[in-house]
Scaffold this active site. Structure first.
Site, PDB file in Angstrom:
ATOM      1  N   ARG A   1       0.851  -1.181   0.000  1.00  0.00           N
ATOM      2  CA  ARG A   1       0.000   0.000   0.000  1.00  0.00           C
ATOM      3  C   ARG A   1       0.886   1.230   0.000  1.00  0.00           C
ATOM      4  NH1 ARG A   1      -3.375  -2.616  -1.803  1.00  0.00           N
ATOM      5  NH2 ARG A   1      -5.489  -3.003  -1.069  1.00  0.00           N
TER       6      ARG A   1
ATOM      7  N   GLU B   1      -3.131   7.548  -4.324  1.00  0.00           N
ATOM      8  CA  GLU B   1      -3.327   7.158  -5.721  1.00  0.00           C
ATOM      9  C   GLU B   1      -4.803   7.316  -6.116  1.00  0.00           C
ATOM     10  OE1 GLU B   1      -1.940   2.992  -5.062  1.00  0.00           O
ATOM     11  OE2 GLU B   1      -3.852   2.424  -5.994  1.00  0.00           O
TER      12      GLU B   1
ATOM     13  N   HIS C   1      -0.811   0.244 -10.124  1.00  0.00           N
ATOM     14  CA  HIS C   1      -1.506  -0.727  -9.261  1.00  0.00           C
ATOM     15  C   HIS C   1      -1.991  -1.944 -10.065  1.00  0.00           C
ATOM     16  CE1 HIS C   1      -3.780  -0.961  -5.157  1.00  0.00           C
ATOM     17  NE2 HIS C   1      -3.465  -2.170  -5.590  1.00  0.00           N
TER      18      HIS C   1
HETATM   19  C1  DGY Z   1      -5.894  -5.847  -3.257  1.00  0.00           C
HETATM   20  O1  DGY Z   1      -6.689  -6.726  -3.558  1.00  0.00           O
HETATM   21  O2  DGY Z   1      -5.821  -5.390  -2.122  1.00  0.00           O
HETATM   22  C2  DGY Z   1      -4.969  -5.375  -4.313  1.00  0.00           C
HETATM   23  O3  DGY Z   1      -4.286  -4.232  -3.951  1.00  0.00           O
HETATM   24  C3  DGY Z   1      -5.697  -5.175  -5.627  1.00  0.00           C
HETATM   25  O4  DGY Z   1      -4.745  -5.442  -6.605  1.00  0.00           O
END
Ligand code: DGY
Length: 323
Positions: free
Chosen positions: A242, A271, A289
């Site tokens: 993250r 983001e 992402h």
């Molecule tokens: C999630 O599922 O948390 C991911 O970041 C999506 O790719």
């Protein structure tokens, strides 16, 4: 009997949307436009289930809305730091996520970023596109070896272990990691991994550091200026976890001053708004992402949400219940 009313906040893979239409009175998002806070609030008031994704922010002020009809948030994603879990609990909302099915694709992106950052892949692509390549020469764009180097993982859950397996068995990398709890000893043995006592130990010792801890207040800016200053000048930082785990300003300064060799990023603070300074740095490899972005993974994530909704509406315990 009336079918439950379900709202899907973003466009999902077609095969999953077809099933949703068969099972529920469903509102899809054909335009794939992010919903506003007011639209999310109205969804909570008018649907039995709301299925957000990792980019729909659901803070306490929305979850505390009056006259809620919603009973379950079927999150499309494994991370749920965008949902105020205490507020969900206080409002008796069930929250589910999608663990397990995105492990390999996210680990693949961690390795992609590691290799691209180490071998200056994005920089080379930009050079060719800019028409600036003058041809092969012995000292052009020299970079760092991956094979045999040390990979340090912060967090040692499913995705970290999958990344470590690819790195160790595929690239002969040595594995060091920090995790608050002790992992399965057979995994440590398989990977000849070394468990470090602190995050600092990983920061000091690894050639590549890959972040795999959950986001949220507990890990916000875990990797701050002080931590970054422990890294060797030859080390690369990889983040597929993250964005807010890393203090972007501190990372930008370290990259700009060449105090570290590079960063490979898939996630960002705030983001999709990225600090524009990142765009000026040749030693930053930036992906939008993409961790779970394969068709089969995104379909499997949708199937997980379907299974969690089915369990909930049939009065069973959803397999991936968070609260
Ligand atoms: C999630 O599922 O948390 C991911 O970041 C999506 O790719």
């Amino acid at each position: 009997m009336n079918k439950p009313k379900v709202l899907i906040t973003r466009k999902w893979p077609a095969s999953v949307e077809t099933k949703l239409k068969q099972l529920y009175e469903v509102s899809l998002n054909e335009d794939d436009r992010p919903l506003t806070p007011d639209e999310l609030k109205s969804a909570l008031q008018n649907y039995d289930a709301v299925c957000p994704t990792v980019c729909d922010s659901l803070p306490a002020e929305l979850l505390n809305a009056s006259n809620k009809r919603c009973k379950i948030l079927g999150n499309f994603g494994v991370g749920y730091n965008h949902i105020d879990i205490s507020a969900a609990k206080a409002n008796s909302l069930v929250v589910t996520n999608t663990p397990g099915v995105l492990t390999q694709s996210t680990a693949d992106i961690a390795m992609t970023l590691l290799l691209m950052s180490a071998r200056r892949g994005a920089e080379g692509d930009r050079l060719i596109r800019a028409g600036k390549w003058q041809g092969w020469c012995p000292t052009h764009m020299l970079s760092s070896d991956v094979t045999g180097a040390t990979l340090g993982l912060i967090g040692f859950g499913r995705i970290a272990i999958a990344t470590a397996r690819k790195a160790h068995h595929g690239f002969g990398m040595k594995i060091v990691f920090f995790n608050p709890s002790a992992p399965d000893p057979s995994v440590i043995e398989e990977l000849h991994a070394t468990r470090c006592d602190t995050v600092e130990d990983v920061m000091r010792s690894a050639d590549y550091i890959s972040l795999h801890c959950p986001g949220g207040p507990g890990t916000r800016h875990l990797i701050d200026d002080k931590m970054i200053r422990l890294m060797k000048p030859s080390t690369h930082l990889i983040n597929t976890a993250r964005g807010d785990v890393v203090d972007s300003k501190a990372l930008i300064e370290a990259l700009r001053d060449k105090r570290i060799a590079g960063a490979g990023l898939d996630v960002y603070e705030g983001e999709p708004n990225i600090d524009p300074e990142f765009l000026t740095l040749e030693n930053a490899t930036l992906l939008p992402h993409l961790g779970s972005a394969t068709l089969s993974t995104r379909t499997a994530m949708g199937e997980k949400v379907l299974a969690n909704l089915a369990a909930f509406f049939e009065g069973r315990e959803p397999e991936d219940r968070v609260v």
